[in-house]
Design an enzyme around this catalytic site. Sequence first.
Site, short mmCIF file in Angstrom:
data_model
loop_
_atom_site.label_atom_id
_atom_site.label_comp_id
_atom_site.label_asym_id
_atom_site.label_seq_id
_atom_site.Cartn_x
_atom_site.Cartn_y
_atom_site.Cartn_z
N LYS A 110 0.82 -1.22 0.00
CA LYS A 110 0.00 0.00 0.00
C LYS A 110 0.85 1.27 0.00
O LYS A 110 0.41 2.32 -0.43
CB LYS A 110 -0.98 -0.02 1.17
CG LYS A 110 -2.05 -1.09 0.95
CD LYS A 110 -3.10 -1.12 2.01
CE LYS A 110 -4.22 -2.07 1.62
NZ LYS A 110 -3.84 -3.49 1.73
C1 LIG Z 1 -4.49 -4.56 1.03
C2 LIG Z 1 -3.69 -5.83 0.91
C3 LIG Z 1 -4.02 -6.85 -0.01
C4 LIG Z 1 -5.25 -6.77 -0.90
O1 LIG Z 1 -5.14 -5.82 -1.92
P1 LIG Z 1 -6.46 -5.27 -2.67
O2 LIG Z 1 -6.01 -4.15 -3.51
O3 LIG Z 1 -7.40 -4.84 -1.57
O4 LIG Z 1 -7.02 -6.42 -3.45
C5 LIG Z 1 -3.19 -7.97 -0.09
N1 LIG Z 1 -2.11 -8.10 0.71
C6 LIG Z 1 -1.77 -7.16 1.62
C7 LIG Z 1 -0.57 -7.38 2.49
C8 LIG Z 1 -2.53 -5.99 1.75
O5 LIG Z 1 -2.17 -5.05 2.67
#
Ligand SMILES: *Cc1c(COP(=O)(O)O)cnc(C)c1O
Length: 463
Positions: A110
């Site tokens: 993120k």
């Molecule tokens: C947010 C997240 C996901 C999922 O990603 P999306 O864009 O919501 O599909 C997968 N792995 C981790 C570690 C995350 O923080």
Amino acid sequence: MKYISTRGGISPVSFSKAVMMGLADDGGLLLPETIPTLSARELAELAPLDYPELAVRIMSLFIDDIPPDDLRSIIHRSYQTFDTPVVTPLVELDRFLVLELFHGPTLAFKDVALQFLGNLFEYLLKREGQHLNIIGATSGDTGSAAIHGVRGKENVAIFILHPHGRTSRVQELQMTTVLDDNVHNLAVTGTFDDCQEIVKALFADLEFKERHRLGAVNSINWARILAQIVYYFSAWFQARARGVDGRIVFSVPTGNFGDIFAGHLARRMGLPCGPLILGTNENNILTRLVEHGDYSVGDVVPTVSPSMDIQVASNLERYVYFLVECDPARVREKFAALRETKRMPFSPGELERIREDFRSASVGRAETLATIAAVHRSTGYLLDPHTAVGVAAARICAKGEETPICLATAHPAKFGDVVEEAIGSAPPLPPSVAALEGLSTRCRILPPDREKIRDYVMKHAIG
Ligand SMILES: *Cc1c(COP(=O)(O)O)cnc(C)c1O
């Protein structure tokens, strides 16, 4: 480039407006009017660029209301906080590749989008002489990445509610050791659902929302998707540079469908890769959709990959918009059905299209742990549980002649308990995490009481 809403209820807006709007005013999601495409020759020209320059080139295709030098400066600053100049390095294991997306300040993918969004907000707010108070609830990953995205930035404050004592120790420290004046950690003595309810109620109070210029940073913001398109291109170029020929397929551990939707857009822009592999945990609504056209909402169950514990995937709406030939009336119909019946219907023709775009597998707890253990045994490499879901899904869905690139969405140390359960010992802490223990922290503990939290925000909001 103008932006439209999937629900068709707003007149087209600029990129900057789309970023500040977050969710479209008609309740839909914002999308560019057209998807730019790159020819083979244009692709080849991008190959030698470093990550920030690649990001400048790709994002510029979608942004025409920020002067190029300003955009370049925003992007370069956003990726200087990563611990490697490659930003998203590709690692070669036995029969597959791993794209490490966890080299940012909070060790989860993120950061790639939120480091950019923080700088972008600061720039746009300054340009417009505005301010913003960001409010959000987190079970761990999004909140810490958002805090690190806007810490110390001008004209923006952030209030993040987390359930007191229920996030992992690393996640808690990544949030509470941030001492910048514009960062407010609120530890709510309740559950994540309590936190979410309170945030929803604050946004629903329109007078309060307007007066304090409340904003959100969840994955529905278009700028987040845009920033994530870049690493699909970067990964593909890195693989080719290492002599990987044959067809590349990406495997993406999926929750809200944001990350994988960025991959879908990269493919539509002309990146030559196969259908995307969509990995889910026990919360497998998206796997049921791809396998059987069954998108029916159940209850969220807690798993060892908590950042994917989601039932309704908010970004799916963007994909549905294209699926129904960009017809907002049909998008509205589908989402009205979902609201009323807890199920979204798809025709056989639509299902066929979905299955041209995606393959999917649901990976449970035992298989996730076994995958972490097996990869560690054969290569010495440690996967975090989210990444392990994608690796296991790639094993199920990739064809023999294809080379999977598995997106590593978090550093294993971020979910050390699960990794320890899989391999019998805790993963080593990276120095940046080890350094957090013993730092001073700032956090206000509050009961799950809407009025008390409203008061707190009112007292500390900027503007
Ligand atoms: C947010 C997240 C996901 C999922 O990603 P999306 O864009 O919501 O599909 C997968 N792995 C981790 C570690 C995350 O923080």
